[in-house]
Scaffold this motif. Structure first.
Motif, PDB file in Angstrom:
ATOM      1  N   MET A   1       0.849  -1.203   0.000  1.00  0.00           N
ATOM      2  CA  MET A   1       0.000   0.000   0.000  1.00  0.00           C
ATOM      3  C   MET A   1       0.883   1.251   0.000  1.00  0.00           C
ATOM      4  O   MET A   1       1.760   1.396   0.853  1.00  0.00           O
ATOM      5  N   ARG A 159      -7.133  -3.733  -5.181  1.00  0.00           N
ATOM      6  CA  ARG A 159      -6.236  -3.107  -6.167  1.00  0.00           C
ATOM      7  C   ARG A 159      -6.924  -1.966  -6.909  1.00  0.00           C
ATOM      8  O   ARG A 159      -6.254  -1.123  -7.526  1.00  0.00           O
ATOM      9  N   VAL A 162      -8.588   3.106  -3.335  1.00  0.00           N
ATOM     10  CA  VAL A 162      -7.676   3.830  -2.451  1.00  0.00           C
ATOM     11  C   VAL A 162      -8.492   4.356  -1.277  1.00  0.00           C
ATOM     12  O   VAL A 162      -9.680   4.674  -1.419  1.00  0.00           O
ATOM     13  N   GLY A 237      -6.625  -2.280   5.604  1.00  0.00           N
ATOM     14  CA  GLY A 237      -6.489  -2.007   4.178  1.00  0.00           C
ATOM     15  C   GLY A 237      -5.350  -2.791   3.561  1.00  0.00           C
ATOM     16  O   GLY A 237      -5.488  -3.342   2.457  1.00  0.00           O
ATOM     17  N   ARG A 238      -4.235  -2.864   4.261  1.00  0.00           N
ATOM     18  CA  ARG A 238      -3.094  -3.642   3.747  1.00  0.00           C
ATOM     19  C   ARG A 238      -3.466  -5.119   3.626  1.00  0.00           C
ATOM     20  O   ARG A 238      -3.133  -5.775   2.638  1.00  0.00           O
ATOM     21  N   VAL A 242      -5.612  -3.093  -0.424  1.00  0.00           N
ATOM     22  CA  VAL A 242      -5.956  -1.757  -0.904  1.00  0.00           C
ATOM     23  C   VAL A 242      -4.710  -1.091  -1.495  1.00  0.00           C
ATOM     24  O   VAL A 242      -3.618  -1.153  -0.921  1.00  0.00           O
ATOM     25  N   ALA A 244      -3.714   2.138  -2.138  1.00  0.00           N
ATOM     26  CA  ALA A 244      -3.073   3.332  -1.581  1.00  0.00           C
ATOM     27  C   ALA A 244      -3.981   3.944  -0.530  1.00  0.00           C
ATOM     28  O   ALA A 244      -5.169   3.622  -0.437  1.00  0.00           O
TER      29      ALA A 244
END
Length: 263
Positions: A1, A159, A162, A237-238, A242, A244
């Motif tokens: 990320m 992917r 964000v 998120g990581r 995700v 960014a």
């Protein structure tokens, strides 16, 4: 990320001390589909070899219609080339409009052709093939993880997403049936904590801290983020892939040392 700090020109030097890419919130749409910018105090340079390049953030606040989308697209790409930006963030807050949609389609196509990063708000996601969509993480009800998983499912996985890691600070007058609260500044939040000395709890569902207090016969529910809750949202998120995450520098400048290590 990849991590980004969204900065105004006057914040650039201070934010540059932290290991995140800079997203320059210095651009808006002018008359005749021109690209307007505030003076940038330092030249944009590519990020470290293993890190993100700087990004151009384009706002449509109070902007006139985009009657020449090709001209505006060319101006944005020229600015990206001139300042070595790695891509573009469409910060479109106004209600969706057809002229913005046509521009988003064209700019998205050109960014793909030029191998530039490109992301846009959910309201325009349907206009672009294989979009990268900005998902706001500030929710006040339900389950944060469930909400994020549902958003990722809508857009084909992490992917294509964000995070806009908005620092939540809200005061809800109970029973808060509308689900709407009053935004708080950090100074106002700190003042409430000093005045009421509340017991502060962590919500495993919302990934945020909260406390309650009573004043003038009304009960209040305060929901807020700090460095630890934002890191937990980042961690999820990581785990979900995700692409960014963006922090607004004015929202996190006071906790930047806790969120990031200085360069």
């Amino acid at each position: 990320m990849q991590l980004y700090l969204t900065v105004r020109p006057e914040d650039t030097r201070t934010a540059s001390a932290y290991p995140a890419g800079l997203a320059h919130a210095a651009y808006r749409i002018g008359e005749g589909s021109s690209l307007l910018s505030r003076n940038l105090l330092t030249p944009a340079r590519p990020g470290p070899i293993s890190g993100p390049s700087a990004l151009l953030v384009l706002s449509d606040r109070a902007a006139p219609p985009i009657d020449r989308p090709a001209a505006l697209t060319e101006a944005v790409l020229r600015e990206c080339a001139r300042r070595s930006y790695g891509g573009v963030v469409l910060d479109f807050d106004e209600p969706p409009q057809e002229d913005r949609r046509r521009f988003a389609v064209l700019l998205g196509q050109q960014c793909v052709r030029n191998r530039k990063f490109f992301c846009l708000p959910p309201s325009y996601a349907g206009a672009v093939e294989h979009p990268t969509v900005i998902v706001n993480t500030a929710i006040s009800g339900g389950s944060f993880e469930t909400h994020i998983r549902e958003e990722l499912a809508c857009y084909g996985g992490g992917r294509n997403v964000v995070f806009d890691l908005q620092r939540l600070r809200m005061d809800f007058r109970l029973p808060a049936r509308s689900g709407q609260g009053e935004p708080l500044t950090q100074a106002a939040l700190d003042a409430l904590i000093r005045e009421h000395q509340p017991a502060v709890f962590f919500s495993k569902d919302l990934f945020a801290r909260y406390f309650t207090y009573a004043k003038n016969g009304e009960s209040h529910f305060i929901l807020f983020d700090d460095a630890d809750t934002l890191r937990q949202k980042l961690r999820l998120g990581r785990q979900l892939g995700v692409a960014a995450a963006f922090f607004q520098w004015p929202e996190v400048c006071d906790i930047a040392d806790s969120l990031f290590r200085r360069k």
